[in-house]
Design a protein around this motif. Structure first.
Motif, short mmCIF file in Angstrom:
data_model
loop_
_atom_site.label_atom_id
_atom_site.label_comp_id
_atom_site.label_asym_id
_atom_site.label_seq_id
_atom_site.Cartn_x
_atom_site.Cartn_y
_atom_site.Cartn_z
N SER A 96 0.82 -1.21 0.00
CA SER A 96 0.00 0.00 0.00
C SER A 96 0.86 1.26 0.00
O SER A 96 1.97 1.28 0.54
N SER A 97 0.34 2.28 -0.66
CA SER A 97 1.01 3.59 -0.73
C SER A 97 2.40 3.52 -1.36
O SER A 97 3.28 4.31 -1.00
N CYS A 98 2.59 2.60 -2.29
CA CYS A 98 3.80 2.59 -3.12
C CYS A 98 3.49 3.46 -4.34
O CYS A 98 3.03 2.96 -5.38
N GLY A 99 3.70 4.73 -4.21
CA GLY A 99 3.16 5.71 -5.14
C GLY A 99 3.73 5.70 -6.54
O GLY A 99 3.16 6.34 -7.43
N LEU A 101 4.65 2.69 -8.18
CA LEU A 101 4.48 1.36 -8.77
C LEU A 101 3.54 1.45 -9.96
O LEU A 101 2.39 1.86 -9.83
N PHE A 118 -2.70 -3.30 -2.28
CA PHE A 118 -2.13 -2.34 -3.22
C PHE A 118 -2.88 -1.00 -3.17
O PHE A 118 -2.81 -0.22 -4.11
N CYS A 121 -1.84 3.02 -4.49
CA CYS A 121 -0.74 3.01 -5.46
C CYS A 121 -1.17 3.89 -6.63
O CYS A 121 -1.75 3.42 -7.62
N LEU A 124 -0.39 3.07 -10.41
CA LEU A 124 -0.66 1.72 -10.92
C LEU A 124 -1.65 1.80 -12.08
O LEU A 124 -2.76 2.31 -11.92
N CYS A 143 -6.50 3.46 -6.44
CA CYS A 143 -5.48 3.36 -7.50
C CYS A 143 -6.01 4.19 -8.67
O CYS A 143 -6.63 3.66 -9.60
#
Length: 222
Positions: A96-99, A101, A118, A121, A124, A143
């Motif tokens: 989560s919060s893998c901006g 990706l 996820f 993101c 994404l 997302c």
């Protein structure tokens, strides 16, 4: 300039195989960029790399069966993830919060995607899940650039608000029958989004499926 940190873990400690990356092992290490995991590792535990915001890419080897809760959450510079066939479950909030990706392809071995795995993101754009059976609540919520998702025939359940707020989601592909849906799974997507399924499949009827303006044959894979 701040130096980049690389970590290489030994395959054996005190003569015994190194099998687990433990909880919070590399959490919030600001200079951590690359981690070399020995082939003996079988699990990445909860919060293992939480908010390590210099990590840019990850390869999860085939012998890692479990990615724990929040394992890579908040890794703000993470752009690319390769999960090799062998991983079975992705924990709650794992990515989560893998901006940064941009896409995710889950191998056939992954059966469970945890709650909010996820979520948030924001870059994404596509997600492919070859063997997933269960997608948790809010798994892909917020997302905002997600445009297309490919669901396998193994899918049986999608949790509450799993794709809530994914306003650009315009194409969903199903290899099998309609899964059981939680509440507001596809809330806020446009009403002209398209659902693709195989010819003769009559299971996509009523409820939230009516949100999709067009139902047609599965003609495109990605």
């Amino acid at each position: 300039n701040e130096k980049k940190a690389n970590v290489s873990s030994a395959s054996r400690i005190a003569g015994k195989p190194f099998t687990v990356i433990g909880s919070y092992a590399f959490s919030r290490i600001g200079r951590l960029q690359n981690v070399y995991r020995p082939l003996t590792v079988k699990a990445i535990e909860d919060h293992a790399f939480y908010e390590s915001d210099r990590i840019t890419f990850i390869t999860i080897p085939s012998n890692v069966s479990v990615i724990g809760d929040y394992a890579f959450a908040g890794c703000g510079r993470l752009e690319w993830v390769s999960i090799l066939n062998g991983t079975q479950s992705i924990g709650n909030y794992a990515f989560s919060s893998c901006g940064r990706l941009g896409s995710i392809k889950l191998p056939r071995s992954v059966r469970t995607v945890g709650d909010y795995a996820f979520s948030g993101c924001g870059r994404l754009e596509s997600a492919s899940m070859k063997g997933v059976a269960t997608i948790g609540a809010g798994a892909f919520s917020a997302c905002n650039r997600l445009e297309k998702v490919h669901f396998p025939k193994t899918l049986t359940n999608i949790g509450d608000r799993a794709f809530w707020g994914d306003v650009r989601l315009m194409k969903v592909y199903f290899d099998g029958n309609a899964p059981e849906l939680g509440s507001n799974v596809f809330s806020l997507i446009e009403n002209n989004a398209k659902l693709y399924h195989k010819a003769g499949n009559k299971t996509f009827q009523g409820g939230e499926w009516e949100r999709f303006q067009e139902k047609t044959f599965l003609i495109c894979l990605f």
